[in-house]
Design a protein around this motif. Structure first.
Motif, short mmCIF file in Angstrom:
data_model
loop_
_atom_site.label_atom_id
_atom_site.label_comp_id
_atom_site.label_asym_id
_atom_site.label_seq_id
_atom_site.Cartn_x
_atom_site.Cartn_y
_atom_site.Cartn_z
N VAL A 168 2.43 -2.59 -6.17
CA VAL A 168 1.23 -3.32 -5.74
C VAL A 168 1.15 -4.66 -6.48
N LEU A 169 1.29 -4.61 -7.80
CA LEU A 169 1.18 -5.82 -8.61
C LEU A 169 2.31 -6.80 -8.29
N GLN A 170 3.52 -6.28 -8.06
CA GLN A 170 4.63 -7.15 -7.72
C GLN A 170 4.41 -7.85 -6.39
N GLN A 171 3.89 -7.11 -5.40
CA GLN A 171 3.65 -7.72 -4.09
C GLN A 171 2.57 -8.79 -4.17
N ILE A 172 1.51 -8.54 -4.93
CA ILE A 172 0.46 -9.54 -5.09
C ILE A 172 1.00 -10.78 -5.80
N TYR A 173 1.76 -10.55 -6.85
CA TYR A 173 2.35 -11.64 -7.63
C TYR A 173 3.24 -12.52 -6.76
N GLU A 174 3.95 -11.90 -5.82
CA GLU A 174 4.86 -12.65 -4.96
C GLU A 174 4.17 -13.33 -3.78
N GLY A 175 2.87 -13.04 -3.57
CA GLY A 175 2.14 -13.76 -2.54
C GLY A 175 1.62 -12.95 -1.39
N ALA A 176 1.64 -11.61 -1.47
CA ALA A 176 1.06 -10.79 -0.41
C ALA A 176 -0.45 -10.96 -0.38
N SER A 177 -1.01 -11.12 0.82
CA SER A 177 -2.46 -11.28 0.97
C SER A 177 -3.15 -9.97 1.31
N MET A 178 -2.36 -8.93 1.60
CA MET A 178 -2.84 -7.57 1.79
C MET A 178 -1.71 -6.64 1.39
N VAL A 179 -2.08 -5.52 0.79
CA VAL A 179 -1.09 -4.49 0.44
C VAL A 179 -1.46 -3.22 1.17
N ARG A 180 -0.45 -2.54 1.71
CA ARG A 180 -0.65 -1.25 2.38
C ARG A 180 0.27 -0.23 1.72
N THR A 181 -0.03 1.03 1.95
CA THR A 181 0.86 2.07 1.44
C THR A 181 2.16 2.04 2.22
N LYS A 182 3.23 2.47 1.57
CA LYS A 182 4.52 2.56 2.26
C LYS A 182 5.12 3.94 2.02
N CYS A 183 6.05 4.29 2.85
CA CYS A 183 6.68 5.60 2.77
C CYS A 183 8.18 5.45 2.81
N ALA A 184 8.87 6.48 2.35
CA ALA A 184 10.32 6.41 2.30
C ALA A 184 10.95 6.58 3.68
N ASP A 185 10.23 7.26 4.58
CA ASP A 185 10.78 7.49 5.91
C ASP A 185 9.98 6.71 6.95
N ASP A 186 10.26 6.93 8.20
CA ASP A 186 9.59 6.21 9.28
C ASP A 186 8.10 6.53 9.30
N GLU A 187 7.26 5.51 9.39
CA GLU A 187 5.82 5.71 9.28
C GLU A 187 5.25 6.53 10.42
N GLU A 188 5.90 6.53 11.58
CA GLU A 188 5.35 7.25 12.73
C GLU A 188 5.73 8.72 12.73
N THR A 189 6.60 9.16 11.84
CA THR A 189 7.00 10.56 11.82
C THR A 189 6.71 11.23 10.48
N HIS A 190 6.31 10.46 9.50
CA HIS A 190 6.16 11.06 8.18
C HIS A 190 4.82 11.78 8.05
N ASP A 191 4.73 12.61 7.04
CA ASP A 191 3.57 13.46 6.81
C ASP A 191 2.44 12.65 6.17
N ALA A 192 1.22 12.79 6.70
CA ALA A 192 0.08 12.05 6.16
C ALA A 192 -0.21 12.43 4.71
N SER A 193 0.22 13.63 4.30
CA SER A 193 -0.03 14.04 2.91
C SER A 193 0.65 13.08 1.93
N LYS A 194 1.76 12.48 2.34
CA LYS A 194 2.43 11.51 1.48
C LYS A 194 1.59 10.25 1.32
N THR A 195 0.90 9.87 2.40
CA THR A 195 0.00 8.72 2.32
C THR A 195 -1.12 8.99 1.33
#
Length: 314
Positions: A168-195
């Motif tokens: 999160v801090l690295q993305q903000i430092y580099e210029g992200a204007s919004m941060v979202r959660t990310k997952c190791a696998d495809d977002e449309e098939t992964h388990d919401a529990s990981k989110t």
């Protein structure tokens, strides 16, 4: 090299964050086409993210999961009045420039698409360096050996993913204007529990920063490999300096309410919601849940309207 005055870089980055803050307490919807885009807009989504509906075929044939075709994005933009986000591969500067030229409202530098090995070594002065040290305060450039897109020169904001506070801090430092959660696998098939796991981890780290004393704050800065000035800003504001959205298999109203209660500023609704019987009703219930997440009686009504907790998508 970014040679514009520091004040201009700061002003533009501040404007980009202000633009993204308008979406707090709202939903962003992932869509495949104009029909889904209009459905999401009608239900109350405030931003859309088009994705490639034939991505598996593309991966099989070309060996790469690419960004959505610009013609699809243009068609969606012509049918809706709300902003549209363009997704690009991590480090692909020219894809990002093409998206900006296509007049998307924002760019999502997405880890869900295949990254490239960027040939660019970024040399610019990050916004959050202005608060500390001679390299920031006096405007000397800071060379960043990163394989991500240099975001400060762009006129439109970037969304980037993070799985923990260090990211999160690295993305903000580099210029992200919004941060979202990310997952190791495809977002449309992964388990919401990981989110949920990622959100709880980041919010726990946020509480640690807010409640830290000076000694602890410097320890955290070291463990996160982050600038102490950025942590000090978070401590003073008692929140992240950019909006934080949850993303990844989110399509149940009660999950949306829980994510908001955990501290998220909003959610990105999975495209899986359109595989449910009566997606319009489900989207409307999601919009209601994000507004009424502090009201248990209203949530009970939303669950009842959803037919229980809602059937799984096909």
């Amino acid at each position: 090299m970014n040679i514009e005055p520091e004040e201009e870089t700061r002003r533009r980055f501040g404007n980009k964050i202000s633009f993204m803050e308008e979406f707090k307490g709202r939903t962003i919807a992932v869509v495949l086409d104009q029909v889904q885009a209009q459905m999401a807009e009608g239900a109350g989504a405030v931003v859309l993210i088009p994705i490639d509906g034939i991505k598996q075929t593309v991966v099989a044939v070309e060996g790469v999961q690419r960004t959505t075709d610009l013609s699809t994005i243009k068609k969606i933009m012509s049918r809706v009045l709300i902003p549209v986000i363009g997704r690009v591969r991590v480090g692909h500067v020219l894809e990002a420039k093409a998206m900006e030229a296509a007049q998307v409202a924002c760019i999502d530098e997405s880890e869900y698409l295949n990254p490239i090995m960027s040939a660019y070594n970024h040399t610019y002065t990050p916004y959050f360096m202005f608060r500390e040290g001679p390299d920031g305060a006096n405007g000397f450039a800071y060379k960043m050996e990163k394989r991500t897109i240099p975001k400060y020169p762009f006129k439109i904001p970037f969304i980037c993913g993070a799985a923990d506070m260090s990211e999160v801090l690295q993305q903000i430092y580099e210029g992200a204007s919004m941060v979202r959660t990310k997952c190791a696998d495809d977002e449309e098939t992964h388990d919401a529990s990981k989110t949920f796991e990622i959100v709880r981890k980041i919010m726990g780290s946020l509480d640690d920063i807010i409640n830290s004393d000076e000694t602890r704050m410097y320890q955290l800065a070291g463990s996160y490999n982050a600038r102490p000035a950025l942590l000090q800003m978070i401590k003073e504001q008692r929140r992240l300096p950019v909006p934080f959205f949850a993303a990844g298999s989110i399509y149940m109203p009660i999950d949306v309410a829980m994510l908001m209660a955990l501290g998220c500023d909003g959610v990105i609704v999975s495209n899986r919601v359109f595989n449910i019987l009566s997606p319009e009703t489900r989207l409307e219930n999601i919009m209601a849940a994000i507004k009424k997440y502090k009201e248990p009686e209203e949530l009970a009504k939303i669950i009842k309207r959803s037919g229980g907790y809602g059937p799984k998508p096909k």
